[in-house]
Design a protein around this motif. Structure first.
Motif, PDB file in Angstrom:
ATOM      1  N   CYS A 132       0.649  -1.099   0.221  1.00 48.09           N
ATOM      2  CA  CYS A 132       0.059  -0.060  -0.178  1.00 48.09           C
ATOM      3  C   CYS A 132       0.406   2.073  -0.173  1.00 48.09           C
ATOM      4  N   PRO A 133       0.490   2.113  -0.590  1.00 44.90           N
ATOM      5  CA  PRO A 133       1.277   3.287  -1.035  1.00 44.90           C
ATOM      6  C   PRO A 133       1.632   4.373   0.543  1.00 44.90           C
ATOM      7  N   ALA A 134       0.345   4.611   1.461  1.00 46.70           N
ATOM      8  CA  ALA A 134      -0.051   5.039   2.319  1.00 46.70           C
ATOM      9  C   ALA A 134       0.925   4.615   3.634  1.00 46.70           C
ATOM     10  N   GLN A 135       1.005   3.332   3.451  1.00 47.30           N
ATOM     11  CA  GLN A 135       2.043   2.272   4.993  1.00 47.30           C
ATOM     12  C   GLN A 135       3.485   2.174   4.099  1.00 47.30           C
ATOM     13  N   LEU A 136       3.916   2.412   2.697  1.00 45.99           N
ATOM     14  CA  LEU A 136       5.195   3.016   2.015  1.00 45.99           C
ATOM     15  C   LEU A 136       4.865   4.172   2.273  1.00 45.99           C
ATOM     16  N   GLN A 137       4.254   5.038   2.784  1.00 44.06           N
ATOM     17  CA  GLN A 137       4.763   6.557   2.981  1.00 44.06           C
ATOM     18  C   GLN A 137       5.279   6.341   4.008  1.00 44.06           C
ATOM     19  N   LEU A 138       3.991   6.223   4.610  1.00 46.39           N
ATOM     20  CA  LEU A 138       4.222   6.349   6.702  1.00 46.39           C
ATOM     21  C   LEU A 138       5.706   5.871   6.622  1.00 46.39           C
ATOM     22  N   ASP A 168       7.560  -7.107  10.673  1.00 53.38           N
ATOM     23  CA  ASP A 168       7.238  -8.574  11.253  1.00 53.38           C
ATOM     24  C   ASP A 168       5.527  -8.683  11.920  1.00 53.38           C
ATOM     25  N   SER A 169       5.692  -6.787  11.748  1.00 54.49           N
ATOM     26  CA  SER A 169       4.192  -6.098  12.391  1.00 54.49           C
ATOM     27  C   SER A 169       3.783  -4.794  11.914  1.00 54.49           C
ATOM     28  N   TRP A 170       2.610  -4.172  11.339  1.00 58.30           N
ATOM     29  CA  TRP A 170       2.553  -3.470  11.050  1.00 58.30           C
ATOM     30  C   TRP A 170       1.178  -2.156  11.991  1.00 58.30           C
ATOM     31  N   PRO A 171       1.261  -1.361  12.650  1.00 55.26           N
ATOM     32  CA  PRO A 171       1.986  -0.625  11.966  1.00 55.26           C
ATOM     33  C   PRO A 171       3.457  -0.285  13.082  1.00 55.26           C
ATOM     34  N   HIS A 172       3.293  -0.741  13.826  1.00 53.68           N
ATOM     35  CA  HIS A 172       4.294  -1.187  14.824  1.00 53.68           C
ATOM     36  C   HIS A 172       5.672  -2.039  14.978  1.00 53.68           C
ATOM     37  N   PHE A 173       6.478  -1.906  14.148  1.00 48.27           N
ATOM     38  CA  PHE A 173       6.939  -2.814  13.884  1.00 48.27           C
ATOM     39  C   PHE A 173       8.387  -2.984  14.478  1.00 48.27           C
ATOM     40  N   GLY A 174       9.178  -4.161  14.000  1.00 46.35           N
ATOM     41  CA  GLY A 174      10.656  -4.206  14.647  1.00 46.35           C
ATOM     42  C   GLY A 174      11.048  -4.940  14.159  1.00 46.35           C
TER      43      GLY A 174
END
Length: 126
Positions: free
Chosen positions: A6-12, A47-53
Protein backbone atom coordinates in the motif's frame (compact mmCIF):
# COMPACT_ATOMS: atom_id res chain seq x y z
CA UNK A 1 6.15 -11.33 7.88
CA UNK A 2 3.84 -8.90 6.14
CA UNK A 3 4.58 -7.54 2.68
CA UNK A 4 3.84 -3.83 2.41
CA UNK A 5 2.31 -2.86 -0.92
CA UNK A 6 0.00 0.00 0.00
CA UNK A 7 1.44 3.41 -0.98
CA UNK A 8 0.20 4.97 2.28
CA UNK A 9 1.97 2.28 4.35
CA UNK A 10 5.18 2.69 2.36
CA UNK A 11 5.01 6.47 2.81
CA UNK A 12 4.54 6.13 6.58
CA UNK A 13 7.40 3.63 6.78
CA UNK A 14 9.63 5.96 4.78
CA UNK A 15 8.89 8.84 7.16
CA UNK A 16 9.58 6.63 10.18
CA UNK A 17 12.88 5.35 8.75
CA UNK A 18 14.08 8.88 7.92
CA UNK A 19 14.01 9.68 11.65
CA UNK A 20 16.69 7.06 12.31
CA UNK A 21 19.18 7.89 9.58
CA UNK A 22 21.94 6.84 8.94
CA UNK A 23 21.21 3.45 10.54
CA UNK A 24 18.17 2.89 8.31
CA UNK A 25 19.91 3.85 5.07
CA UNK A 26 20.13 0.32 3.55
CA UNK A 27 16.37 -0.28 3.85
CA UNK A 28 15.25 3.31 3.28
CA UNK A 29 16.63 3.34 -0.25
CA UNK A 30 14.67 0.23 -1.19
CA UNK A 31 11.50 1.47 0.51
CA UNK A 32 11.75 4.68 -1.53
CA UNK A 33 12.29 2.70 -4.73
CA UNK A 34 9.31 0.43 -4.09
CA UNK A 35 7.10 3.41 -3.22
CA UNK A 36 8.03 5.11 -6.49
CA UNK A 37 7.19 2.34 -8.95
CA UNK A 38 9.52 -0.51 -7.98
CA UNK A 39 11.53 -0.89 -11.20
CA UNK A 40 13.97 -3.25 -9.46
CA UNK A 41 11.25 -5.76 -8.43
CA UNK A 42 11.87 -5.62 -4.68
CA UNK A 43 9.51 -6.08 -1.77
CA UNK A 44 9.35 -4.63 1.73
CA UNK A 45 8.50 -6.89 4.67
CA UNK A 46 7.78 -6.05 8.29
CA UNK A 47 7.11 -8.31 11.26
CA UNK A 48 4.01 -6.31 12.27
CA UNK A 49 2.28 -3.13 11.23
CA UNK A 50 2.27 -0.25 12.12
CA UNK A 51 4.49 -0.94 15.16
CA UNK A 52 7.25 -2.97 13.55
CA UNK A 53 10.32 -4.47 15.16
CA UNK A 54 12.13 -5.31 11.93
CA UNK A 55 12.07 -4.22 8.30
CA UNK A 56 13.48 -6.48 5.59
CA UNK A 57 13.85 -5.64 1.91
CA UNK A 58 14.62 -8.23 -0.73
CA UNK A 59 14.19 -9.15 -4.37
CA UNK A 60 10.84 -10.80 -5.02
CA UNK A 61 11.31 -14.59 -4.72
CA UNK A 62 9.90 -15.23 -8.20
CA UNK A 63 12.65 -13.05 -9.70
CA UNK A 64 15.54 -15.16 -8.40
CA UNK A 65 17.45 -16.79 -11.22
CA UNK A 66 20.41 -18.49 -9.56
CA UNK A 67 20.14 -19.81 -5.97
CA UNK A 68 23.94 -19.56 -5.59
CA UNK A 69 24.12 -15.85 -6.51
CA UNK A 70 24.29 -14.03 -3.20
CA UNK A 71 24.67 -10.66 -4.95
CA UNK A 72 21.21 -11.02 -6.46
CA UNK A 73 19.82 -12.28 -3.18
CA UNK A 74 20.75 -9.26 -1.07
CA UNK A 75 18.68 -8.63 2.01
CA UNK A 76 18.66 -5.23 3.67
CA UNK A 77 17.58 -5.11 7.27
CA UNK A 78 16.76 -2.63 10.01
CA UNK A 79 15.68 -3.88 13.41
CA UNK A 80 14.85 -2.28 16.71
CA UNK A 81 16.24 -5.09 18.86
CA UNK A 82 18.63 -7.97 18.30
CA UNK A 83 15.98 -10.52 19.28
CA UNK A 84 13.83 -9.53 16.30
CA UNK A 85 16.79 -10.14 13.99
CA UNK A 86 17.49 -13.55 15.49
CA UNK A 87 13.80 -14.49 15.24
CA UNK A 88 13.85 -13.49 11.56
CA UNK A 89 16.82 -15.72 10.83
CA UNK A 90 15.64 -18.63 12.96
CA UNK A 91 11.99 -19.02 12.25
CA UNK A 92 10.53 -17.29 9.22
CA UNK A 93 10.22 -18.08 5.55
CA UNK A 94 11.35 -14.55 4.71
CA UNK A 95 14.98 -15.71 4.75
CA UNK A 96 15.35 -19.05 3.02
CA UNK A 97 18.40 -21.25 3.36
CA UNK A 98 17.90 -22.80 -0.07
CA UNK A 99 19.68 -19.78 -1.56
CA UNK A 100 22.94 -18.10 -0.81
CA UNK A 101 22.33 -14.59 0.49
CA UNK A 102 24.01 -11.60 2.04
CA UNK A 103 22.57 -9.28 4.63
CA UNK A 104 23.18 -5.55 4.52
CA UNK A 105 22.67 -3.49 7.65
CA UNK A 106 24.37 -0.75 9.62
CA UNK A 107 23.49 -1.66 13.17
CA UNK A 108 25.72 -2.78 15.98
CA UNK A 109 25.15 -6.42 16.76
CA UNK A 110 24.11 -7.53 13.27
CA UNK A 111 27.19 -9.67 12.76
CA UNK A 112 26.85 -11.25 16.20
CA UNK A 113 23.18 -12.12 15.60
CA UNK A 114 24.00 -13.77 12.28
CA UNK A 115 26.96 -15.66 13.75
CA UNK A 116 24.89 -16.96 16.69
CA UNK A 117 22.11 -18.30 14.49
CA UNK A 118 24.58 -19.78 11.98
CA UNK A 119 26.61 -21.57 14.64
CA UNK A 120 23.47 -22.97 16.27
CA UNK A 121 22.50 -24.49 12.91
CA UNK A 122 26.03 -25.47 11.87
CA UNK A 123 25.90 -23.17 8.86
CA UNK A 124 28.85 -21.56 7.12
CA UNK A 125 29.03 -17.75 7.20
CA UNK A 126 31.53 -15.75 5.19
Amino acid sequence: MLILRCPAQLQLLEETLRKSLPTTLPVLGTVMTVARGNPASHEVLVDSWPHFGIVLTRLRPEDHRDPRDYYTNQLSVFYRDKGAMQALLEGTEAVTRERAFQILGMQDGLDEAVQEVASARSLKVE
